[in-house]
Write an enzyme that holds these catalytic residues in place. Structure first.
Site, mmCIF file in Angstrom:
data_model
loop_
_atom_site.group_PDB
_atom_site.id
_atom_site.type_symbol
_atom_site.label_atom_id
_atom_site.label_comp_id
_atom_site.label_asym_id
_atom_site.label_seq_id
_atom_site.Cartn_x
_atom_site.Cartn_y
_atom_site.Cartn_z
ATOM 1 N N ASP A 4 0.817 -1.215 0.000
ATOM 2 C CA ASP A 4 0.000 0.000 0.000
ATOM 3 C C ASP A 4 0.851 1.265 0.000
ATOM 4 O O ASP A 4 0.459 2.287 0.560
ATOM 5 C CB ASP A 4 -0.949 0.026 1.214
ATOM 6 N N LYS A 27 1.935 2.069 -5.169
ATOM 7 C CA LYS A 27 2.585 1.522 -6.363
ATOM 8 C C LYS A 27 1.802 1.819 -7.633
ATOM 9 O O LYS A 27 2.386 2.034 -8.682
ATOM 10 C CB LYS A 27 2.725 0.000 -6.231
ATOM 11 N N GLY A 59 -4.230 -4.177 -4.094
ATOM 12 C CA GLY A 59 -5.169 -3.102 -4.396
ATOM 13 C C GLY A 59 -4.384 -1.902 -4.865
ATOM 14 O O GLY A 59 -3.569 -1.364 -4.131
ATOM 15 N N HIS A 60 -4.540 -1.551 -6.118
ATOM 16 C CA HIS A 60 -3.852 -0.386 -6.657
ATOM 17 C C HIS A 60 -4.882 0.677 -6.980
ATOM 18 O O HIS A 60 -5.820 0.410 -7.718
ATOM 19 C CB HIS A 60 -3.138 -0.735 -7.973
ATOM 20 N N GLN A 108 1.619 -6.269 -2.924
ATOM 21 C CA GLN A 108 2.004 -6.274 -1.496
ATOM 22 C C GLN A 108 3.352 -5.559 -1.300
ATOM 23 O O GLN A 108 3.585 -4.571 -1.953
ATOM 24 C CB GLN A 108 2.054 -7.695 -0.931
#
Ligand code: IMP
Length: 427
Positions: A13, A16, A40-41, A223
């Site tokens: 988080d 990225k 999650g991006h 991650q």
């Protein structure tokens, strides 16, 4: 032959999506090499905000080919709904390539993830509940289902049978759940086959040929370093290798091909799920970082645990990944603090320790040793060059760079695509 790896230098988080997307315009391929829809991006393009979980962020850059490598675990239902969500918003997804060797997250892997966590009770990992760990466990146990298996019904049935053989015993006898029917799983998976077929490719060949042809390939880690199964805070980790070596195994590209390894580093620290976190804050500063930084998981919606910057972790990330650069994100979130504590070392059982202890027990006892750096109050979101930053923000960045062991080549000063200061070009 520019092959860049871009990965999280902390617990994930770090932002990225923004960094990958920034490079997206100048790269030919963006490759995910591990993890699955536990990632999650968030990518902000103009006034549009996209939350991607499984798809590489390069999917938003028209000239770029997005690739899901062999090291990724793919939930076909999530894949299809993410694709149709983007199509509805006018994003062309036809260039996507998926490795036939990538493993499938089956419905029973998701079930096992959830029941195992429940069974662990207080000792739970705090997984995303997406079936990631059980799917990788099946892969290592050699009872996994691969994307290519969807195109051979007889093999698929045999493999699902083999996988469910023991699992059904465990589900019914240990967890008191109903057994899962082989036929039902096979039918569901076969239902995805035709919809996915156009994307399935020999991605190892494609990527190596692309590198031979001097194309720019970006490997995008999910991650972060401290969640790596080998190098992270085990067992509070994910079940794959987000560190740089994972890009080689998870995409089938040799280490001699990698030219640059960029660590994404948040100007403070966050973590989701359980596990040790020396600089974690439980006071109003932690609450303020969470609020100002919007620190809520893109995948799970859980509040992220927040704390000050930890240089011990950053140095460790430099070492295990062989980082050539850092991309520092969310510097703007720190605007307004009079003084900003930075953890430069730990105190463990009364001794000062400069490097991450290899012993898990020691890490659990680590207390941060802070140095106070002067803060700034000016709005920095419009800064375009390093010189535009207030002096104290400049020295904060310089201190982080010295403490972390690799040059900071870009700085995020706001969520938007343009709110980035580029110091050294990545390509
Ligand atoms: P899993 O990956 O769902 O098995 O979860 C294992 C651990 O990794 C948990 O602590 C999760 O919260 C954490 N985790 C998984 N994916 C991410 C991510 O993308 N960002 C941050 N933490 C993650």
């Amino acid at each position: 032959m520019p092959a860049l790896v871009l990965l999280g230098a902390q617990w994930g988080d770090e932002g990225k999506g923004k960094a990958t997307d920034l490079l997206g315009g100048s790269v030919d391929y963006v490759v995910r090499y591990q993890g699955g829809n536990n990632a999650g991006h968030t990518v902000v393009v103009g006034d549009q905000k996209y939350a991607l979980h499984l798809l590489p962020s390069g999917i938003l850059s028209p000239g770029c080919t997005p690739v899901i490598g062999n090291g990724v675990v793919v939930d076909p239902s999530v894949l299809l709904s993410e694709l149709s969500g983007l199509n509805e918003r006018g994003v062309d997804t036809s260039k996507l390539l998926i490795s036939g060797n990538a493993h499938i997250i089956t419905p029973y892997n998701v079930t096992v993830d959830k029941v195992t966590e429940r069974f662990l009770g207080k000792r739970k990992i705090g997984t995303t509940g997406r079936g990631i760990g059980p799917t990788y466990a099946d892969k290592i146990n050699r009872v996994g289902i691969r994307v290519q298996d969807l195109y051979d019904e007889s093999i698929l049935t045999q493999k699902v049978e083999a996988a469910l053989d023991i699992k059904n015993q465990v589900l019914t006898k240990l967890y008191n759940r109903r057994a899962i029917a082989v036929g039902q799983v096979v039918d569901e998976l076969l239902g995805y086959a035709a919809q996915i077929e156009q994307y399935v490719a020999d991605t190892v060949l494609v990527l190596n040929q692309a590198l031979e042809a001097d194309k720019v390939v970006l490997f995008e880690g999910g991650q972060g370093t401290l969640l790596d199964i080998d190098h992270g805070t085990y067992p509070f980790v994910t079940s794959s290798n987000p560190t740089a070596g994972g890009a080689c195994t998870g995409a089938g590209v040799g280490p001699t091909k990698i030219s640059r390894v960029i660590g994404i580093l948040k100007a403070y620290t966050t973590r989701v799920g359980a596990g040790p976190f020396p600089t974690e804050l439980f006071d109003e500063d932690g609450e303020a970082l969470r609020r100002i930084g919007g620190e809520r998981g893109v995948t799970t919606g859980r509040d992220r645990r927040c704390g000050w910057f930890d240089a011990v972790i950053a140095r460790y990330a430099t070492r295990v990944n062989g980082l050539t650069d850092f991309f520092l994100t969310k510097l703007d979130v720190l605007t307004g603090w009079e003084q900003i504590p930075v953890c430069v070392a730990y105190e463990i059982d009364g001794k000062r320790v400069e490097e991450l202890p290899y012993s898990q027990t020691d890490f659990h006892h680590a207390k941060p040793v802070y140095e106070m750096l002067p803060g700034w109050s000016e709005d920095i979101s419009k800064a375009k060059t390093f010189a535009d930053l207030p002096k104290n923000a400049q020295s904060y960045v310089k201190s982080l760079e010295e403490l972390s062991g690799a040059p900071i080549s870009a700085i995020g000063v706001g969520p938007g695509r343009d709110e980035t200061i580029e110091i050294n070009s990545f390509i």
